[in-house]
Design a protein around this motif. Sequence first.
Motif, PDB file in Angstrom:
ATOM      1  N   ARG A   1      -2.968  14.801  -4.146  1.00 34.37           N
ATOM      2  CA  ARG A   1      -2.689  13.541  -3.461  1.00 34.37           C
ATOM      3  C   ARG A   1      -3.367  12.350  -4.120  1.00 34.37           C
ATOM      4  O   ARG A   1      -3.026  11.193  -3.843  1.00 34.37           O
ATOM      5  N   ALA A   2      -4.350  12.615  -4.967  1.00 34.45           N
ATOM      6  CA  ALA A   2      -5.028  11.522  -5.678  1.00 34.45           C
ATOM      7  C   ALA A   2      -4.200  11.018  -6.855  1.00 34.45           C
ATOM      8  O   ALA A   2      -4.527   9.994  -7.458  1.00 34.45           O
TER       9      ALA A   2
ATOM     10  N   THR B   1      -1.747   9.072  -7.605  1.00 35.32           N
ATOM     11  CA  THR B   1      -0.947   8.022  -6.982  1.00 35.32           C
ATOM     12  C   THR B   1      -0.411   7.032  -8.019  1.00 35.32           C
ATOM     13  O   THR B   1      -0.863   6.991  -9.169  1.00 35.32           O
TER      14      THR B   1
ATOM     15  N   ASP C   1       0.819  -1.199   0.000  1.00 31.62           N
ATOM     16  CA  ASP C   1       0.000   0.000   0.000  1.00 31.62           C
ATOM     17  C   ASP C   1       0.859   1.258   0.000  1.00 31.62           C
ATOM     18  O   ASP C   1       0.482   2.276  -0.588  1.00 31.62           O
ATOM     19  N   SER C   2       2.024   1.176   0.622  1.00 30.18           N
ATOM     20  CA  SER C   2       2.909   2.336   0.668  1.00 30.18           C
ATOM     21  C   SER C   2       3.380   2.730  -0.729  1.00 30.18           C
ATOM     22  O   SER C   2       3.618   3.904  -1.013  1.00 30.18           O
TER      23      SER C   2
ATOM     24  N   GLN D   1      -0.985   3.928  -7.847  1.00 27.83           N
ATOM     25  CA  GLN D   1      -2.104   3.033  -8.135  1.00 27.83           C
ATOM     26  C   GLN D   1      -2.942   3.566  -9.299  1.00 27.83           C
ATOM     27  O   GLN D   1      -3.291   2.810 -10.211  1.00 27.83           O
ATOM     28  N   ARG D   2      -3.242   4.862  -9.270  1.00 30.23           N
ATOM     29  CA  ARG D   2      -4.045   5.449 -10.353  1.00 30.23           C
ATOM     30  C   ARG D   2      -3.297   5.374 -11.675  1.00 30.23           C
ATOM     31  O   ARG D   2      -3.892   5.094 -12.725  1.00 30.23           O
TER      32      ARG D   2
ATOM     33  N   GLN E   1       0.034   4.100  -2.866  1.00 29.19           N
ATOM     34  CA  GLN E   1      -0.472   5.414  -2.480  1.00 29.19           C
ATOM     35  C   GLN E   1       0.555   6.527  -2.639  1.00 29.19           C
ATOM     36  O   GLN E   1       0.281   7.688  -2.356  1.00 29.19           O
ATOM     37  N   LYS E   2       1.742   6.172  -3.111  1.00 27.83           N
ATOM     38  CA  LYS E   2       2.790   7.177  -3.311  1.00 27.83           C
ATOM     39  C   LYS E   2       2.449   8.077  -4.505  1.00 27.83           C
ATOM     40  O   LYS E   2       1.923   7.612  -5.514  1.00 27.83           O
TER      41      LYS E   2
END
Length: 203
Positions: free
Chosen positions: A177-178, A180, A112-113, A182-183, A116-117
């Motif tokens: 911050r969105a 990331t 997750d770290s 992941q995105r 979410q980076k």
Amino acid sequence: MDPVHKALLRTHRLELSGQLLVSDTIVPFLYQEDVLTDAHVEAIESQPNNRQKSLKLLELLPSRGPRAFSAFLRSLDDFSWVRDRLLLELQTEPGPGPGAGPGPTDTRQLPDSVLQKVPSDRDLSRLAVRLGSAWDAVLMDLGLSAEDLFRCRSDNPLSVHAAVLAGLVQWRRCQGRAATVQRLLQSLEAADVHLARWRSRRR
């Protein structure tokens, strides 16, 4: 080197050779860690271009002992994108049959770290080099408009890399911050820039 690690490097040899710039940090780090000798460094640096240097390194690594793969991963600080994908593939490699769990592009397999980076300027620049013809599809999936893409092109007419980087930076600025990892991985997968393509045989 573990047979699984050897197979991973062999499978992605051509892909990696087109993505890594080994002379700047990777070879010096591996030399510092005693994975490569003076003779190995000389053999790599004597190659005529960066792709050949990368291929030579990938040819040498499997014979450099049990520490070679982990040291190679640690040498990829400037190519964290590549390292995360290799780690993801290792985590999802054992998957025989339908009940084997998440598929190869399931980003939940990454810590997750990492997911979410917010990617750094260096991360985005490295990615911009590698996107190729898929860059406009990735940026549109990230939410940029056709007008945004046109502006990126017109502001950087002499450099595709600069145009792509401008689009990625604009996405990060707009999303905050969105924006990331992941995105970004989701958009890469949507544009077919993901592990499934790495597994397929190129032409």
